[in-house]
Design a protein around this motif. Sequence first.
Motif, PDB file in Angstrom:
ATOM      1  N   MET A 138       0.828  -1.201   0.000  1.00 32.40           N
ATOM      2  CA  MET A 138       0.000   0.000   0.000  1.00 32.40           C
ATOM      3  C   MET A 138       0.869   1.261   0.000  1.00 32.40           C
ATOM      4  N   ARG A 139       2.021   1.176   0.634  1.00 30.04           N
ATOM      5  CA  ARG A 139       2.933   2.324   0.679  1.00 30.04           C
ATOM      6  C   ARG A 139       3.594   2.592  -0.680  1.00 30.04           C
ATOM      7  N   LEU A 140       3.864   1.512  -1.428  1.00 31.07           N
ATOM      8  CA  LEU A 140       4.645   1.651  -2.655  1.00 31.07           C
ATOM      9  C   LEU A 140       3.815   1.618  -3.943  1.00 31.07           C
ATOM     10  N   ALA A 141       2.562   1.228  -3.844  1.00 26.08           N
ATOM     11  CA  ALA A 141       1.753   0.998  -5.051  1.00 26.08           C
ATOM     12  C   ALA A 141       1.739   2.200  -5.996  1.00 26.08           C
ATOM     13  N   LYS A 143       3.840   4.639  -6.256  1.00 20.93           N
ATOM     14  CA  LYS A 143       5.167   4.941  -6.795  1.00 20.93           C
ATOM     15  C   LYS A 143       5.552   4.017  -7.944  1.00 20.93           C
ATOM     16  N   VAL A 144       4.991   2.796  -7.930  1.00 19.00           N
ATOM     17  CA  VAL A 144       5.354   1.844  -8.989  1.00 19.00           C
ATOM     18  C   VAL A 144       4.199   1.612  -9.953  1.00 19.00           C
ATOM     19  N   GLY A 145       3.172   2.467  -9.865  1.00 21.64           N
ATOM     20  CA  GLY A 145       2.058   2.398 -10.800  1.00 21.64           C
ATOM     21  C   GLY A 145       1.291   1.096 -10.746  1.00 21.64           C
ATOM     22  N   ALA A 146       1.018   0.609  -9.544  1.00 24.42           N
ATOM     23  CA  ALA A 146       0.339  -0.682  -9.407  1.00 24.42           C
ATOM     24  C   ALA A 146      -0.873  -0.560  -8.500  1.00 24.42           C
ATOM     25  N   ASN A 147      -1.797  -1.489  -8.663  1.00 27.51           N
ATOM     26  CA  ASN A 147      -2.906  -1.628  -7.728  1.00 27.51           C
ATOM     27  C   ASN A 147      -2.347  -2.221  -6.439  1.00 27.51           C
ATOM     28  N   PRO A 148      -2.668  -1.659  -5.255  1.00 22.68           N
ATOM     29  CA  PRO A 148      -2.073  -2.132  -4.002  1.00 22.68           C
ATOM     30  C   PRO A 148      -2.252  -3.635  -3.772  1.00 22.68           C
ATOM     31  N   ARG A 149      -3.445  -4.135  -3.978  1.00 20.53           N
ATOM     32  CA  ARG A 149      -3.674  -5.556  -3.719  1.00 20.53           C
ATOM     33  C   ARG A 149      -2.912  -6.420  -4.731  1.00 20.53           C
ATOM     34  N   GLU A 150      -2.882  -5.974  -5.978  1.00 19.68           N
ATOM     35  CA  GLU A 150      -2.138  -6.722  -6.998  1.00 19.68           C
ATOM     36  C   GLU A 150      -0.649  -6.777  -6.622  1.00 19.68           C
ATOM     37  N   LEU A 151      -0.102  -5.635  -6.189  1.00 16.76           N
ATOM     38  CA  LEU A 151       1.305  -5.602  -5.786  1.00 16.76           C
ATOM     39  C   LEU A 151       1.530  -6.487  -4.564  1.00 16.76           C
ATOM     40  N   ALA A 152       0.592  -6.453  -3.609  1.00 12.67           N
ATOM     41  CA  ALA A 152       0.701  -7.285  -2.409  1.00 12.67           C
ATOM     42  C   ALA A 152       0.729  -8.767  -2.771  1.00 12.67           C
ATOM     43  N   GLU A 153      -0.100  -9.158  -3.717  1.00 14.80           N
ATOM     44  CA  GLU A 153      -0.133 -10.574  -4.118  1.00 14.80           C
ATOM     45  C   GLU A 153       1.178 -10.998  -4.769  1.00 14.80           C
ATOM     46  N   GLN A 154       1.779 -10.089  -5.533  1.00 12.83           N
ATOM     47  CA  GLN A 154       3.062 -10.392  -6.156  1.00 12.83           C
ATOM     48  C   GLN A 154       4.154 -10.557  -5.099  1.00 12.83           C
TER      49      GLN A 154
END
Length: 562
Positions: free
Chosen positions: A57-60, A62-73
């Motif tokens: 949620m903190r980085l989403a 900055k890296v142009g991502a959906n927070p949950r999608e980034l969390a799953e990765q």
Amino acid sequence: MTPADLSAALLDIVTTVVEQRRAADAELPELALTVDDVPLERPKNRDHGDWASNVAMRLAKKVGANPRELAEQIAAAAAGIDGVASAEVAGPGFINFRLEAAAAGQLAKTIVEAGDAYGRGDIYDGLSVNLEFVSANPTGPVHMGGARWAAVGDSLARILQAEGADVTREYYFNDHGSQIDRFARSLLAAYLGEPTPEDGYGGGYIGEIADRVVERYDGDLASLPREQQQEVFRSIGTELMFQEIKERLHAFGVDFDVYFHEDSLHASGAVERAIQRLDEQGHIFDADGAIWLRTTAFGDDRDRVIIRSNGEPAYISGDLGYYLDKRERGFEQNIIMLGADHHGYIGRMMAMVEAFGDVPNVNLQILIGQMVNLVKDGEPVRMSKRAGTIVTLDDLVDAVGVDAARYALVRSSTDSQLDIDLDLLTKRSNENPVYYVQYAHARTRSVAANAEKAGVDHSVFAPELLTHETESALLGGLQEFPRVVAQAAELREPHRVARYIEELAGLYHAWYAVRDGSTRVLPHGDEPVTDLHRTRLWLNDATGQVIRNGLGLLGVSAPDRM
């Protein structure tokens, strides 16, 4: 696995994920990530796991991502970390980590082997700190406000030192000004059998000090003119009172590295040097025959007179000289603890700091403490047997002892007024917080002693066997200690350590008291000693070590027996 181990492994994974996204999208910014960017915290509900992170949620953004999608990765990769049983995504992008029993249990051995060092950190490594506290006028015994600062200040010094700071405990000896005149007149009146002066100090201690001055004086005191008599009582009486204050504080477990005399600021030219420095910086002006400091330029509500029109220094002049003296002695941070009646003092002090070219609330930090009331039989204790109009440190110690007094004074935030129930602190029950914690420590020592008799030793450590839910909870609590110490240091709040060890004591008591005996350290009856018994001894001893370390930071003893 420690939180630091998990943070380091998680940082590597997050860094890799971010680099992969940048490789696919060159417009994304380059990020220099540190462990601070991958925070871990304990879930409020332990059913959610051992640790949680909101890194996605903190980085989403900055890296142009959906927070949950980034969390799953991130979670998919984190599930492969050695010692992590699972990494699951929850809500909008939280990642919950559950550790394998062996990884979580390893902490018990880590703590025992670290001993007194467990919980210590390095966030203030090498920082030079001057911590000024108590600084009671040498005109009477230490009152309850000073007692609170004695306990809190000494605990804060210990906590800052545990985080690597080089701390100097300093007592500002107020031996310059009208309060000393009033004290001397009060002593003289007691000696002459006169009523206490209207603005003087009462209480039985005045007569005691006056008698000791007479014993100490080498000469015919009665033959001296009144002015000279008063000067004798001023000189010797102040020395005797201050010596008594130091002895009382020492008995309370509080000693100082430096006793700084206010009078020396005026005698040494420190005040003049400070005024000259501020004048060179353009912050001094003359008006109405007086010398002023332009503090309104730095947010104060009005400018301050530093030398009155009659040539006498105003009170703030001593503050100027004292602050500059501390900075010249090399202290990067100067912390002062003051009573609630000094709250209006903060603005002018911070303006002074900025006028010197320093940073308010960094180079100088002021902590304000609220009042302390003693309660007995449901009623406030109003007066001291010895001091008369005030309740003193001695009154509290005489009623409950040093350990209970220190613990009671430090376990609540200084922002709040404190009512100390003397009846509660003398109870040998779980209602009494200091007894509750000390009893938990004594219980760990008793278990260890009985284990030795039963042949249970540290020859085997099999952390994968620590699977009971109370063992998981206890290990989770033990992991928190370094974070709590660091937070107490950063926020200047020693009460966080006290509240933590109370919670840890509760987790230990719950583990010890499991009804079916499934968490026993000692074999039951003719049962043989197993590796599980031995491993639980490590957990028992780790808990005792952390409670001992926590009490040590508060200056409270950790008894082996209660």
